[in-house]
Design an enzyme around this catalytic site. Sequence first.
Site, PDB file in Angstrom:
ATOM      1  N   TRP A  41       0.861  -1.189   0.000  1.00 19.25           N
ATOM      2  CA  TRP A  41       0.000   0.000   0.000  1.00 19.25           C
ATOM      3  C   TRP A  41       0.895   1.236   0.000  1.00 19.25           C
ATOM      4  O   TRP A  41       1.571   1.525   0.993  1.00 19.25           O
ATOM      5  CB  TRP A  41      -0.906  -0.034   1.237  1.00 19.25           C
ATOM      6  CG  TRP A  41      -1.703   1.191   1.569  1.00 19.25           C
ATOM      7  CD1 TRP A  41      -1.741   1.818   2.787  1.00 19.25           C
ATOM      8  CD2 TRP A  41      -2.629   1.910   0.734  1.00 19.25           C
ATOM      9  NE1 TRP A  41      -2.615   2.879   2.756  1.00 19.25           N
ATOM     10  CE2 TRP A  41      -3.164   2.957   1.506  1.00 19.25           C
ATOM     11  CE3 TRP A  41      -3.026   1.777  -0.604  1.00 19.25           C
ATOM     12  CZ2 TRP A  41      -4.093   3.873   0.991  1.00 19.25           C
ATOM     13  CZ3 TRP A  41      -3.945   2.684  -1.114  1.00 19.25           C
ATOM     14  CH2 TRP A  41      -4.469   3.698  -0.330  1.00 19.25           C
ATOM     15  N   SER A  43       0.959   4.303   0.736  1.00 16.62           N
ATOM     16  CA  SER A  43       0.116   5.182   1.561  1.00 16.62           C
ATOM     17  C   SER A  43       0.533   6.649   1.534  1.00 16.62           C
ATOM     18  O   SER A  43       1.698   6.982   1.784  1.00 16.62           O
ATOM     19  CB  SER A  43       0.198   4.663   3.004  1.00 16.62           C
ATOM     20  OG  SER A  43      -0.219   5.637   3.922  1.00 16.62           O
ATOM     21  N   GLY A  44      -0.445   7.518   1.288  1.00 13.30           N
ATOM     22  CA  GLY A  44      -0.178   8.954   1.368  1.00 13.30           C
ATOM     23  C   GLY A  44       0.066   9.396   2.801  1.00 13.30           C
ATOM     24  O   GLY A  44       0.877  10.289   3.060  1.00 13.30           O
ATOM     25  N   PHE A  45      -0.631   8.767   3.718  1.00 12.42           N
ATOM     26  CA  PHE A  45      -0.452   9.088   5.140  1.00 12.42           C
ATOM     27  C   PHE A  45       0.976   8.760   5.571  1.00 12.42           C
ATOM     28  O   PHE A  45       1.647   9.564   6.234  1.00 12.42           O
ATOM     29  CB  PHE A  45      -1.463   8.269   5.949  1.00 12.42           C
ATOM     30  CG  PHE A  45      -1.350   8.421   7.435  1.00 12.42           C
ATOM     31  CD1 PHE A  45      -1.885   9.511   8.080  1.00 12.42           C
ATOM     32  CD2 PHE A  45      -0.703   7.453   8.191  1.00 12.42           C
ATOM     33  CE1 PHE A  45      -1.783   9.646   9.468  1.00 12.42           C
ATOM     34  CE2 PHE A  45      -0.598   7.577   9.571  1.00 12.42           C
ATOM     35  CZ  PHE A  45      -1.132   8.678  10.206  1.00 12.42           C
ATOM     36  N   ASP A  55      -0.999  14.892   6.221  1.00 12.95           N
ATOM     37  CA  ASP A  55      -1.536  14.179   5.044  1.00 12.95           C
ATOM     38  C   ASP A  55      -2.673  15.028   4.482  1.00 12.95           C
ATOM     39  O   ASP A  55      -3.845  14.704   4.659  1.00 12.95           O
ATOM     40  CB  ASP A  55      -2.026  12.799   5.493  1.00 12.95           C
ATOM     41  CG  ASP A  55      -2.553  11.959   4.340  1.00 12.95           C
ATOM     42  OD1 ASP A  55      -2.281  12.295   3.171  1.00 12.95           O
ATOM     43  OD2 ASP A  55      -3.241  10.963   4.624  1.00 12.95           O
ATOM     44  N   ASP A  82      -1.778   5.200  -3.490  1.00 16.31           N
ATOM     45  CA  ASP A  82      -2.802   6.057  -2.880  1.00 16.31           C
ATOM     46  C   ASP A  82      -2.657   7.455  -3.502  1.00 16.31           C
ATOM     47  O   ASP A  82      -1.815   8.241  -3.063  1.00 16.31           O
ATOM     48  CB  ASP A  82      -2.540   6.099  -1.371  1.00 16.31           C
ATOM     49  CG  ASP A  82      -3.448   7.059  -0.632  1.00 16.31           C
ATOM     50  OD1 ASP A  82      -4.411   7.561  -1.234  1.00 16.31           O
ATOM     51  OD2 ASP A  82      -3.171   7.302   0.565  1.00 16.31           O
ATOM     52  N   ARG A 153     -12.615   5.158  -4.077  1.00 18.39           N
ATOM     53  CA  ARG A 153     -12.788   5.176  -2.610  1.00 18.39           C
ATOM     54  C   ARG A 153     -13.843   6.196  -2.246  1.00 18.39           C
ATOM     55  O   ARG A 153     -13.712   7.370  -2.605  1.00 18.39           O
ATOM     56  CB  ARG A 153     -11.443   5.527  -1.989  1.00 18.39           C
ATOM     57  CG  ARG A 153     -11.488   6.025  -0.564  1.00 18.39           C
ATOM     58  CD  ARG A 153     -10.087   6.133  -0.030  1.00 18.39           C
ATOM     59  NE  ARG A 153      -9.991   6.854   1.193  1.00 18.39           N
ATOM     60  CZ  ARG A 153      -8.863   7.001   1.888  1.00 18.39           C
ATOM     61  NH1 ARG A 153      -7.733   6.460   1.423  1.00 18.39           N
ATOM     62  NH2 ARG A 153      -8.853   7.677   3.005  1.00 18.39           N
ATOM     63  N   HIS A 184     -14.419   3.328   3.417  1.00 19.82           N
ATOM     64  CA  HIS A 184     -13.628   3.684   4.606  1.00 19.82           C
ATOM     65  C   HIS A 184     -14.561   4.097   5.735  1.00 19.82           C
ATOM     66  O   HIS A 184     -15.612   4.707   5.493  1.00 19.82           O
ATOM     67  CB  HIS A 184     -12.683   4.834   4.247  1.00 19.82           C
ATOM     68  CG  HIS A 184     -11.446   4.884   5.095  1.00 19.82           C
ATOM     69  ND1 HIS A 184     -11.089   3.897   5.972  1.00 19.82           N
ATOM     70  CD2 HIS A 184     -10.460   5.818   5.182  1.00 19.82           C
ATOM     71  CE1 HIS A 184      -9.953   4.220   6.557  1.00 19.82           C
ATOM     72  NE2 HIS A 184      -9.546   5.389   6.113  1.00 19.82           N
TER      73      HIS A 184
HETATM   74  C1  SPV Z   1      -3.452   6.243   3.794  1.00 17.99           C
HETATM   75  O1  SPV Z   1      -2.852   5.331   4.391  1.00 17.99           O
HETATM   76  O2  SPV Z   1      -2.885   7.214   3.304  1.00 17.99           O
HETATM   77  C2  SPV Z   1      -4.913   6.179   3.670  1.00 17.99           C
HETATM   78  C3  SPV Z   1      -5.690   5.416   4.647  1.00 17.99           C
HETATM   79  O3  SPV Z   1      -5.425   6.808   2.767  1.00 17.99           O
HETATM   80  S1  SPV Z   1      -6.236   6.555   5.845  1.00 17.99           S
HETATM   81  O4  SPV Z   1      -5.074   7.224   6.399  1.00 17.99           O
HETATM   82  O5  SPV Z   1      -6.950   5.782   6.845  1.00 17.99           O
HETATM   83  O6  SPV Z   1      -7.122   7.513   5.205  1.00 17.99           O
HETATM   84 MG    MG Z   2      -4.257   8.304   2.023  1.00 15.44          MG
END
Ligand code: SPV
Ligand code: MG
Length: 288
Positions: A41, A43-45, A55, A82, A153, A184
């Site tokens: 994944w 992930s942007g976060f 984020d 992401d 999403r 989500h």
């Molecule tokens: C990420 O991991 O960047 C996501 C999941 O998009 S969340 O942080 O839960 O939105």
């Molecule tokens: Mg994200």
Amino acid sequence: METPAARLRARLTPDRPAIAMSAHNALSARLAAEAGFDAIWGSGFELSAAHAVPDASILSWETHLAAMRAMVEVQSAPVVADIDTGSGNAVNVAYLAPRYAAAGVAAMVMEDKTFPKDSSLRVGGRQELVPVEEFQGKIEAARVAGGPLVIARTEALIAGLGQDEALKRGEAYAEAGADAVLIHSKQKTPDEILAFCRAWPGRVPLVLVPTSYPQLSFKEVAALEKVGLIICGNHAIRAAVAAMRETFARILAEGGIAGVEGRIASVAEIFALQGDGAMREIEKRFLR
Ligand code: SPV
Ligand code: MG
């Protein structure tokens, strides 16, 4: 040769969902693949956290794309990127989609929030959604432009709009050609997600990110037979932060580095992760 998108599609099996682990750089992606996760994944976060920024659409898409390319290069599990909101409207998405495909990414997750986004998990965060038709246009743009798989999403539950709106959006996105729908939730129990999954008509597989309701096991998700992919959303960065904090505190408290020696990775392990074996091979064959 089978594309990364085709490989991932074949693995989106609701009776045995694929499990993705988050990553924030090439090294964490390599570790996740080595551990046996089915997918990575992007992930942007995590990437934002690795840069110590919120984020909230602060990092550029170029920074994110470069990170995804780096993850693809060092391991062979499919990378699920992401892309947040797609950095704008359908025009921006049409520009980005083939670039993500060219980087070897298997799928892009795009969310129906307005740009700039806010983190879904942030207490009191701004959770505004774009109109359904506008988001359908963004999905279609990604597909027509030659992008990887599109995982649409919906943030309807995160925005507090309820199950009917979430179902309506999910179905509209599948109709627009999304290969899967990520639903989500930030409820502390899985009830909201379980109700959504049971009501989902199953036209495309669902994707879950159970960060807020960790008590839901992978086995329970598989029993629903609706979910093709479960994403562990931020466990690489949280594990890294916890380990670094503990190690750093101990070194200062003990006045030396000896005490942590047996608790951290050896230098030899790091060499191996850097591809030292391949480098030695090249040296042997070509260094004259
Ligand atoms: C990420 O991991 O960047 C996501 C999941 O998009 S969340 O942080 O839960 O939105
Ligand atoms: Mg994200």
